[in-house]
Motif scaffolding. Sequence first.
Motif, short mmCIF file in Angstrom:
data_model
loop_
_atom_site.label_atom_id
_atom_site.label_comp_id
_atom_site.label_asym_id
_atom_site.label_seq_id
_atom_site.Cartn_x
_atom_site.Cartn_y
_atom_site.Cartn_z
N ILE A 102 -35.17 50.68 64.39
CA ILE A 102 -36.01 49.65 63.77
C ILE A 102 -37.02 50.33 62.85
CG2 ILE A 102 -37.54 47.70 64.20
CD1 ILE A 102 -36.38 47.54 67.04
N LEU A 103 -37.00 49.97 61.59
CA LEU A 103 -37.87 50.61 60.60
C LEU A 103 -39.34 50.24 60.86
CD1 LEU A 103 -35.01 50.75 59.36
CD2 LEU A 103 -36.04 50.27 57.13
N ASP A 104 -40.19 51.25 60.75
CA ASP A 104 -41.65 51.04 60.82
C ASP A 104 -42.06 50.35 62.11
OD1 ASP A 104 -41.64 51.97 58.09
OD2 ASP A 104 -41.12 49.94 57.46
N PHE A 105 -41.46 50.76 63.21
CA PHE A 105 -41.73 50.12 64.50
C PHE A 105 -41.86 51.19 65.58
CE2 PHE A 105 -40.26 48.23 68.52
CZ PHE A 105 -41.08 47.11 68.59
N ASP A 106 -42.84 51.03 66.47
CA ASP A 106 -43.05 52.05 67.50
C ASP A 106 -43.33 51.40 68.86
OD1 ASP A 106 -43.23 54.66 68.43
OD2 ASP A 106 -45.42 54.68 68.23
N GLY A 107 -42.77 50.23 69.10
CA GLY A 107 -43.02 49.54 70.37
C GLY A 107 -42.01 49.91 71.44
N ASP A 108 -42.30 49.52 72.66
CA ASP A 108 -41.41 49.73 73.80
C ASP A 108 -40.70 48.40 74.09
OD1 ASP A 108 -40.10 50.17 76.17
OD2 ASP A 108 -41.83 50.97 77.25
N ILE A 109 -39.39 48.35 73.88
CA ILE A 109 -38.67 47.10 74.09
C ILE A 109 -37.57 47.25 75.15
CG2 ILE A 109 -39.18 46.19 71.80
CD1 ILE A 109 -36.40 47.00 70.92
N TYR A 110 -37.65 48.29 75.98
CA TYR A 110 -36.66 48.45 77.05
C TYR A 110 -36.64 47.21 77.95
CZ TYR A 110 -36.11 53.38 75.87
OH TYR A 110 -35.84 54.55 75.21
N GLY A 111 -35.46 46.78 78.26
CA GLY A 111 -35.30 45.64 79.15
C GLY A 111 -35.36 44.30 78.45
N GLU A 112 -35.69 44.29 77.17
CA GLU A 112 -35.78 43.02 76.44
C GLU A 112 -34.39 42.60 75.94
OE1 GLU A 112 -38.69 42.52 73.42
OE2 GLU A 112 -40.24 43.66 74.49
N ARG A 113 -34.21 41.29 75.81
CA ARG A 113 -32.99 40.76 75.20
C ARG A 113 -33.27 40.54 73.72
NH1 ARG A 113 -28.28 38.90 76.95
NH2 ARG A 113 -27.08 37.52 75.59
N VAL A 114 -32.51 41.19 72.87
CA VAL A 114 -32.69 41.07 71.43
C VAL A 114 -31.34 40.78 70.78
CG1 VAL A 114 -34.65 42.68 71.46
CG2 VAL A 114 -32.35 43.54 70.96
N SER A 115 -31.40 40.48 69.49
CA SER A 115 -30.18 40.23 68.73
C SER A 115 -30.13 41.15 67.52
CB SER A 115 -30.13 38.77 68.26
OG SER A 115 -30.21 37.88 69.34
N LEU A 116 -28.93 41.46 67.07
CA LEU A 116 -28.72 42.23 65.85
C LEU A 116 -27.97 41.35 64.86
CD1 LEU A 116 -27.47 45.68 67.24
CD2 LEU A 116 -29.82 44.95 66.81
N ASP A 117 -28.52 41.18 63.67
CA ASP A 117 -27.84 40.47 62.59
C ASP A 117 -27.36 41.49 61.57
OD1 ASP A 117 -28.41 38.10 63.82
OD2 ASP A 117 -29.96 37.46 62.41
N PHE A 118 -26.05 41.49 61.31
CA PHE A 118 -25.44 42.49 60.44
C PHE A 118 -25.37 41.98 59.00
CE2 PHE A 118 -24.16 43.61 64.66
CZ PHE A 118 -24.06 44.99 64.66
N VAL A 119 -25.98 42.73 58.07
CA VAL A 119 -26.03 42.32 56.67
C VAL A 119 -24.99 43.04 55.83
CG1 VAL A 119 -27.49 42.25 54.60
CG2 VAL A 119 -28.46 41.71 56.85
N ALA A 120 -24.88 44.37 55.98
CA ALA A 120 -23.95 45.14 55.14
C ALA A 120 -23.54 46.43 55.83
CB ALA A 120 -24.59 45.46 53.79
N ARG A 121 -22.32 46.86 55.58
CA ARG A 121 -21.85 48.15 56.09
C ARG A 121 -22.20 49.23 55.07
NH1 ARG A 121 -17.11 51.56 56.96
NH2 ARG A 121 -16.91 51.97 59.21
N LEU A 122 -22.85 50.29 55.54
CA LEU A 122 -23.30 51.35 54.64
C LEU A 122 -22.29 52.48 54.52
CD1 LEU A 122 -27.08 51.60 55.68
CD2 LEU A 122 -26.03 50.15 53.93
N ARG A 123 -21.73 52.88 55.65
CA ARG A 123 -20.80 54.02 55.63
C ARG A 123 -20.04 54.11 56.94
NH1 ARG A 123 -22.69 58.24 58.83
NH2 ARG A 123 -24.97 58.29 59.24
#
Length: 308
Positions: free
Chosen positions: A259-280
């Motif tokens: 996660i860019l520009d982020f320094d939090g602790d999110i262990y154990g949290e439920r999150v989602s990933l939205d995919f925008v583009a494949r880089l390589r």
Amino acid sequence: MERWRGYQAAPGGWGRSAVTIGVFDGVHRGHQAIIGHLVKRAHDLGVRSVVMSFDPHPSEVVRPGSHPAILTEPNRKAELIEALGVDVLCVVPFTQDFSRLSADEFVHDALVESLHAALVVVGENFRFGHKAAGDVPLLERLGRTFGFAVEGAPLVSADDTVFSSTYIRSCIDAGDVRAAADALGRDHRLEGIVVRGDQRGRDIGFPTANLSVHKYAAVPADGIYAGWVVRRGERLPAAISIGTNPTFSGRERRVEAYILDFDGDIYGERVSLDFVARLRDMLKFDGVEPLVAQMAEDVAQTREVLAR
């Protein structure tokens, strides 16, 4: 939107309704067209709109071991359907006994006796009943017998490609998340719990959130992607890695997000990933330094992609 488990949950005194039927995995642009038409016609007729779906996926019951990759988990699917203005989501437990219902029995039990259908809206390739023996012409004949109308919705396509869950799964499997997003009408999303990994990313300056995802989740092909981490309703820019970490001789396939520009602790949290583009592609590097240099480039490219 009301949520029912089985059509038997229809309350006493339930009036007429307009119904559509399907798995609706992905709630993609084709599904949106069918459900949107259902909602409009229900409003025209002054009846309530019902989306009938199934759980688990019928393929897993009819052909055990053939469960397709899931594009949308149940809660996400319900949210997307609700956003289309539907009155009731009826999720039918798909069991062996249910799979043996003939087309006539299904129509009588579900559409006539339970839901009191005035109108049934389906895609032109709709199949139903034991061994998928029923089709739209049969549904129309049964509608004339039992007193409900049937309207077929044309399939949605672009450039001669019909948008279907199968097509979208093939795009995701190939890593073409842009094509998948075009068919879905939104970015493809993965959901999961953040778990502890090897902590290697933190050591090299790129701490990642490792996601534990559903065993049937539609995970894109190995590679690096630009996307978003959705956490507590907030979208955070992220470079996403899928693969086995070949530089470190990894064996376990993982889904990780820096996660860019982020320094939090999110262990154990439920999150989602939205995919925008494949880089390589996922690559093996000759040590940590070239890997870190490439990761810095991936982050810069992620910023560019998401800024567009």
